[in-house]
Design a protein around this motif. Structure first.
Motif, PDB file in Angstrom:
ATOM      1  N   TYR A 195       0.718  -1.378  -0.069  1.00 38.11           N
ATOM      2  CA  TYR A 195       0.040   0.003  -0.063  1.00 38.11           C
ATOM      3  C   TYR A 195       0.906   1.380   0.012  1.00 38.11           C
ATOM      4  CZ  TYR A 195      -3.500  -3.123   1.190  1.00 38.11           C
ATOM      5  OH  TYR A 195      -4.506  -4.445   0.988  1.00 38.11           O
ATOM      6  N   GLY A 218      -4.074  -0.879   9.913  1.00 39.19           N
ATOM      7  CA  GLY A 218      -4.487   0.718   9.875  1.00 39.19           C
ATOM      8  C   GLY A 218      -3.204   1.377  11.005  1.00 39.19           C
ATOM      9  N   SER A 253      -9.398   3.992   5.322  1.00 42.35           N
ATOM     10  CA  SER A 253     -10.006   2.597   5.285  1.00 42.35           C
ATOM     11  C   SER A 253     -11.648   2.451   5.809  1.00 42.35           C
ATOM     12  CB  SER A 253      -9.068   1.844   5.922  1.00 42.35           C
ATOM     13  OG  SER A 253      -8.943   1.840   7.358  1.00 42.35           O
ATOM     14  N   THR A 280      -8.641   2.157   1.290  1.00 46.70           N
ATOM     15  CA  THR A 280      -8.612   0.578   1.233  1.00 46.70           C
ATOM     16  C   THR A 280      -9.952   0.272   1.626  1.00 46.70           C
ATOM     17  OG1 THR A 280      -7.918   0.337   3.430  1.00 46.70           O
ATOM     18  CG2 THR A 280      -6.169   0.091   1.805  1.00 46.70           C
ATOM     19  N   CYS A 281     -10.728  -0.573   0.981  1.00 47.11           N
ATOM     20  CA  CYS A 281     -11.920  -1.076   1.457  1.00 47.11           C
ATOM     21  C   CYS A 281     -12.084  -2.764   1.768  1.00 47.11           C
ATOM     22  CB  CYS A 281     -12.849  -0.809   0.390  1.00 47.11           C
ATOM     23  SG  CYS A 281     -14.608  -0.986   0.714  1.00 47.11           S
ATOM     24  N   GLU A 523     -12.965  -5.851   9.393  1.00 43.09           N
ATOM     25  CA  GLU A 523     -13.192  -4.815   9.467  1.00 43.09           C
ATOM     26  C   GLU A 523     -14.637  -4.318  10.034  1.00 43.09           C
ATOM     27  OE1 GLU A 523     -12.283  -1.545   9.827  1.00 43.09           O
ATOM     28  OE2 GLU A 523     -10.923  -1.824   8.207  1.00 43.09           O
TER      29      GLU A 523
END
Length: 535
Positions: A195, A218, A253, A280-281, A523
């Motif tokens: 990333y 994260g 995110s 970011t998902c 998440e």
């Protein structure tokens, strides 16, 4: 022995970048020096309370500086951090405390009542409330002020446990996934590689840190690289848009609902998003309508797949492949690998659906106190068996085909039907139950309960919800309860949930087709509380 643990990271950042902003929380700002000093002081407080290497320390609280400071305080002592989901019911909290063997608890004041049964059951006498507390019971902030601190450099290796993170299990009891210092280090390195996390990044964290994705993919990579975290207690789309513009946020995110709520907000068109570089998902596939809305603003997404047991990153899909590989969860992270096996454990050709198996240095070593579960989770040659079905395309990109486990993902939260079914079965008159995920435009899926009852009796949605309220987290409680004459079953007596999803999901809830992504299953989204109120 050299200190290899994550607990050393703030102290090392204090040495390298003492005046760099590490954390922003509302009106509070912490440099790396201040952040590391706070972690050192909390470590001193815990050491005074008898906490040492290997001791589990539970933390129950919302996103705050105290959460991250406590994490690094616990781990620099060589102790083990046990984050507790703030949305759990008292019996679920009790299980976490007793199963983990927690020796101390740090918690926000508002969770005292929910914690009380678990503290009593686990026999915990070291309980510290965040904030100032009072004269009779000084809180963490006051206790920190009384300690001089100084880094407690307890030697640990990458193999030592750092965190026990509880993940729902198909048997109905949450399992403690033991994540080592090495697991968390390597998942962070994978993020730096895949990333392009850099020291100038400013990351907006709006998801709960008690989940593996917000923490492992994260907060930790940003701190490792020396970037800045803008931490929010909860998610509000209007406030998030203001923070993006105010702080020049570069990283964000969330789950698809996060991005949908941002794009639907009245301030969306007028907000300067020019600093955003990395989105970011996770939680589920990004719908085309969301891709369109963000691409219209010059933005695109990274997507991925993983789970708590992989700390959690296993694969990632680069933004420039979002369209031509739509539906894929990408390639293995740089230091990971993925393969597909049939029911006999043999590898299958590309394009063939089988069980996804994962290996790499951020795969956990096992479940706490569950040797049989741990053994079943790994192949003979040491690959983690994900329990998810998928296939690799000719280019090696992973697609999720279905789940071996009938897990439901609602608003990014994992719901394992067995846990809910076990409790519904306790209701007088219920003779059978199947909990399934039904498509929900906003939350991806919502849990529904399909039940059979004794002749002459009736079971209502309100009755089931009232029975479950307080026993499990509210996001797990079925939105709807439907009584049927009989549940479709196989010859061996197992409920055919695929038939139920087809029948009650309008066809769209049939078994997940090839190409349906199930990214980062850990998440979550704080606005699930709003969803709970709506139900």
């Amino acid at each position: 022995m050299h200190e290899l643990g994550i607990g050393a990271w703030p102290a090392k950042r204090r040495l390298k970048n003492p005046d760099k902003t590490a954390l922003v929380f509302g009106d509070e700002t912490y440099t790396y020096r201040q952040f590391a000093d706070a972690a050192d002081r909390i470590a001193a407080v815990l050491a005074l309370h008898g906490i040492g290497k290997g001791d589990p320390v539970a933390y129950l609280g919302e996103n705050s500086p105290a959460f991250l400071q406590s994490l690094f305080a616990v781990t620099q002592l060589g102790a083990v951090f046990v984050p507790v989901n703030t949305r759990l019911a008292p019996p679920e909290i009790t299980h976490v405390l007793t199963d983990s063997g927690a020796r101390a608890v740090i918690h926000d004041p508002e969770f005292a009542e929910r914690l009380a049964p678990g503290i009593a059951a686990a026999g915990i006498d070291q309980v510290i409330v965040t904030g100032d507390g009072d004269d009779a019971r000084p809180g963490l902030r006051r206790l920190m002020a009384e300690r001089l601190g100084g880094h407690m450099a307890v030697p640990v290796t990458h193999a030592d446990p750092a965190i026990i993170m509880y993940t729902s299990g198909t048997t109905g009891k949450a399992k403690g996934a033991v994540l080592t210092h090495g697991n968390l280090t390597w998942v962070s390195i994978n993020c730096l590689v895949d990333y392009d996390v850099v020291s100038t990044d400013v990351a907006l964290l709006i998801s709960p840190l008690f989940h593996a994705a917000a923490l492992g993919m994260g907060a930790l990579p940003v701190i490792l690289k020396g970037g800045t975290i803008v931490l929010e207690k909860s998610f509000d789309p209007g406030r998030a848009l203001r923070l993006i513009e105010q702080h020049g946020i570069t990283m964000l995110s969330g789950v698809p609902t996060t991005y949908q709520l941002l794009a639907d907000h009245p301030d969306w068109d007028g907000t300067d998003l020019s600093t955003l570089q990395k989105l970011t998902c996770g939680g589920s596939a990004v719908p085309t309508r969301i891709l369109d809305a963000y691409e219209a603003r010059g933005l695109s997404f990274s997507q991925g797949y993983g789970m708590t047991e992989t700390s959690p990153g296993a694969t990632s899909l680069a933004p420039d492949r979002t369209r031509d590989k739509q539906g894929s969860v990408g390639l293995p992270h740089f230091f990971m690998d993925v393969r597909i096996a049939d029911e006999h454990g043999d590898m299958v050709p590309r394009g063939t659906v089988g069980e996804i198996e994962i290996t790499g240095p951020n795969v956990f070593p096992g479940y706490l106190n569950l040797p049989e579960e741990t053994a079943k989770a790994f192949t003979d040659d040491g690959w983690f068996r994900s329990g998810d079905m998928g296939f690799l395309d000719p280019d090696g990109y992973l697609f999720i085909a279905d789940r071996l486990k009938d897990m439901i993902i609602s608003g990014g939260e994992n719901i394992y039907p067995a846990e809910v079914e076990n409790l519904i079965n306790d209701i007088d008159g219920v003779t059978g139950v199947a909990v399934i995920g039904v498509p929900d435009e906003k939350w991806g899926e919502s849990p529904w309960a399909i039940v059979t009852v004794r002749d002459g009796l009736d079971v209502t949605t309100e009755q089931v919800r009232a029975h479950l309220d307080g026993r499990i987290a509210r996001y797990k409680i079925p939105k709807n309860v439907i009584v049927v004459d009989e549940l479709p079953r196989t010859a061996s007596g197992k409920v055919r949930k695929a038939d139920l999803r087809t029948r009650f999901g309008g066809g769209a809830a049939a078994p997940k087709p090839a190409g349906t992504a199930v990214p980062w299953q850990t998440e979550t989204l704080r606005t699930v509380e709003d969803r709970d109120r709506r139900r």
